[in-house]
Enzyme design. Structure first.
Site, PDB file in Angstrom:
ATOM      1  NE  ARG A   1      86.245  53.128   8.493  1.00 54.47           N
ATOM      2  CZ  ARG A   1      86.907  53.013   9.616  1.00 54.47           C
ATOM      3  NH1 ARG A   1      86.480  53.631  10.693  1.00 54.47           N
ATOM      4  NH2 ARG A   1      87.997  52.287   9.697  1.00 54.47           N
TER       5      ARG A   1
ATOM      6  N   GLY B   1      81.638  47.893  13.882  1.00 50.69           N
ATOM      7  CA  GLY B   1      80.628  47.302  13.003  1.00 50.69           C
ATOM      8  C   GLY B   1      80.858  45.808  12.838  1.00 50.69           C
TER       9      GLY B   1
ATOM     10  NE  ARG C   1      78.642  46.330   9.276  1.00 55.87           N
ATOM     11  CZ  ARG C   1      78.342  47.512   9.805  1.00 55.87           C
ATOM     12  NH1 ARG C   1      78.857  48.605   9.289  1.00 55.87           N
ATOM     13  NH2 ARG C   1      77.559  47.595  10.850  1.00 55.87           N
TER      14      ARG C   1
ATOM     15  CD  GLU D   1      80.973  54.122   3.138  1.00 55.76           C
ATOM     16  OE1 GLU D   1      79.739  53.980   3.212  1.00 55.76           O
ATOM     17  OE2 GLU D   1      81.757  53.746   4.043  1.00 55.76           O
TER      18      GLU D   1
ATOM     19  NE  ARG E   1      66.680  53.295 -16.690  1.00 59.76           N
ATOM     20  CZ  ARG E   1      65.638  52.717 -16.114  1.00 59.76           C
ATOM     21  NH1 ARG E   1      65.806  51.596 -15.432  1.00 59.76           N
ATOM     22  NH2 ARG E   1      64.437  53.254 -16.201  1.00 59.76           N
TER      23      ARG E   1
ATOM     24  CG  ASP F   1      85.617  49.660   5.824  1.00 57.19           C
ATOM     25  OD1 ASP F   1      84.613  49.328   5.174  1.00 57.19           O
ATOM     26  OD2 ASP F   1      85.567  50.344   6.861  1.00 57.19           O
TER      27      ASP F   1
HETATM   28  O1  F6P Z   1      83.783  50.154   8.796  1.00 52.94           O
HETATM   29  C1  F6P Z   1      82.784  49.322   8.299  1.00 52.94           C
HETATM   30  C2  F6P Z   1      81.638  50.116   7.740  1.00 52.94           C
HETATM   31  O2  F6P Z   1      80.685  49.223   7.202  1.00 52.94           O
HETATM   32  C3  F6P Z   1      82.025  51.167   6.720  1.00 52.94           C
HETATM   33  O3  F6P Z   1      82.289  50.628   5.447  1.00 52.94           O
HETATM   34  C4  F6P Z   1      80.818  52.069   6.777  1.00 52.94           C
HETATM   35  O4  F6P Z   1      81.152  53.388   6.401  1.00 52.94           O
HETATM   36  C5  F6P Z   1      80.461  52.035   8.234  1.00 52.94           C
HETATM   37  O5  F6P Z   1      80.994  50.841   8.771  1.00 52.94           O
HETATM   38  C6  F6P Z   1      78.974  52.078   8.485  1.00 52.94           C
HETATM   39  O6  F6P Z   1      78.764  52.134   9.851  1.00 52.94           O
HETATM   40  P1  F6P Z   1      77.340  52.021  10.530  1.00 52.94           P
HETATM   41  O7  F6P Z   1      77.036  50.575  10.687  1.00 52.94           O
HETATM   42  O8  F6P Z   1      77.489  52.724  11.812  1.00 52.94           O
HETATM   43  O9  F6P Z   1      76.341  52.677   9.608  1.00 52.94           O
END
Ligand code: F6P
Length: 359
Positions: A185, A12, A284, A236, A176, A141
């Site tokens: 991850r 990523g 990102r 997540e 709320r 991450d």
């Molecule tokens: O490892 C980086 C990350 O952004 C994680 O935090 C996330 O779970 C994953 O990549 C998402 O990946 P993709 O871009 O395949 O949805």
């Protein structure tokens, strides 16, 4: 003798990738007189090398503040076990020998490989097969144990913190409970840091199993003090309890859906309005923070110095604030997780943040 190096990024994207590429190119050309070739779309670019591009001082001009990567990337495509759909069937092929042959044909004497654990494991395997390379750690991450920090994390943290700041005012106005799901991850670093920086009331991370009752108690305790809203950061990768407070089964959910499941249960228990924001890939994208630009630049420069010293099979890293390197074998051995008894969690608890556990 080194004449030409290749730069490849995989996995990523992360803010700061372009800053590494720029630093590698400028240092390689300006200090060592090498040529630089950009490999497109991760290791795919070594399987299909037609798209490789020469990188000059000019081609990296202006990319320092740019998000993403000028090389393109993919988080699929391990050349040692490359999966494709052929004639309607998924096939797995080993393209590693082809990659090595293409690297030779392209005249690449060494590589800078920029990536997270997956990409660096592929790099380690190519290194074992004789490819001269050095690694640069990348991931929002921040879960690589061999380095104190990866570039990208600070930028993602900034986005998540700003989101919390924004949710704060609307949560307060509407009385709320607001959940913010962040990436990471199986690691809770973004959630933990954003939760502390953004003044969350509850942080739920994979490293600390939580109970719904404890989360509700925290919300109710705030209400007893006149605080009619609460902010909950959800990593997540958090582990959902198998059963809810009345013994009801909790539906399975993963990244992108986990906060919604938690919100459903909390809404029933608290009889309050609960809302969910899933921050997703916004974390990102966009421009890297100054911290990430600087770290990425230092990593890129050091990577070329490792190549110059022929210290192949190593990954640059940050240790006690200094740029150093470690063997790739060591770098990919273990992931870095939040220590539930560590100082960050301690500081969070000491300032009233709940993790939904008994602590
Ligand atoms: O490892 C980086 C990350 O952004 C994680 O935090 C996330 O779970 C994953 O990549 C998402 O990946 P993709 O871009 O395949 O949805």
């Amino acid at each position: 003798m080194i004449r030409t190096i290749g730069v490849v990024n995989g996995g990523g994207d992360a803010p700061g990738l372009n800053a590494v590429i720029r630093a590698v190119v400028k240092s390689a050309i300006g200090r060592f007189g090498w040529q630089v070739t950009g490999i497109r779309n991760g290791f795919d670019g070594l399987i299909w090398p037609e798209g490789c591009i020469p990188l000059s001082w000019d081609s990296v001009s202006g990319i320092l503040p740019r998000g993403g990567t000028i090389l393109g990337t993919t988080n699929r495509g391990d050349p040692f076990a490359y999966q494709r759909v052929e004639n309607g069937k998924v096939t797995t092929r080993d393209f590693s020998a082809l990659c090595l042959e293409n690297a030779r044909q392209l005249g690449l004497d060494a590589f800078v490989v920029i990536g997270g654990d997956g990409t660096l494991r592929i790099a380690r395997d190519f290194w074992r097969r004789g490819l001269n390379l050095v690694g640069v750690p990348k991931t929002i991450d921040n879960d690589l144990s061999a380095t104190e920090a990866t570039f990208g994390f600070d930028s993602a943290l900034q986005v998540a913190t700003e989101a919390l700041d924004r949710l704060h005012s609307t949560a307060e106005s509407h009385h709320r409970v607001m959940l913010l799901e962040v990436m990471g991850r199986e690691a809770g670093w973004i959630a933990l840091h954003a939760g502390i920086a953004g003044g969350a009331d509850v942080i739920l991370i994979p490293e600390i199993p939580f109970r719904f009752e404890a989360v509700c108690d925290a919300v109710r305790a705030r209400e007893a003090k006149g605080k009619t809203f609460s902010l909950i950061v959800v990593a997540e990768g958090v582990q959902l309890p198998e059963k809810g407070p009345t013994g009801q089964p909790i539906p399975k959910a993963g990244p992108g859906g986990v906060a919604t499941v938690i919100a459903g249960v909390l809404g029933d228990m608290l009889q309050k309005e609960v809302r969910v924001t899933v921050l997703g890939h916004v974390q990102r994208g966009g421009s890297p923070t100054p911290f990430d630009r600087i770290l990425a630049t230092r990593f890129g420069v050091h990577a070329t110095e490792l190549i110059e010293r022929r210290a192949f099979g190593r990954m640059v890293c940050l240790k006690a604030g200094r740029i150093e390197s470690v063997p790739l074998e060591e770098a990919v051995r273990a992931d870095k997780r939040v220590d539930p008894k560590g100082e960050y969690v301690h500081a969070a608890r000491a300032t009233g943040i709940t993790f939904g556990d008994a602590g």
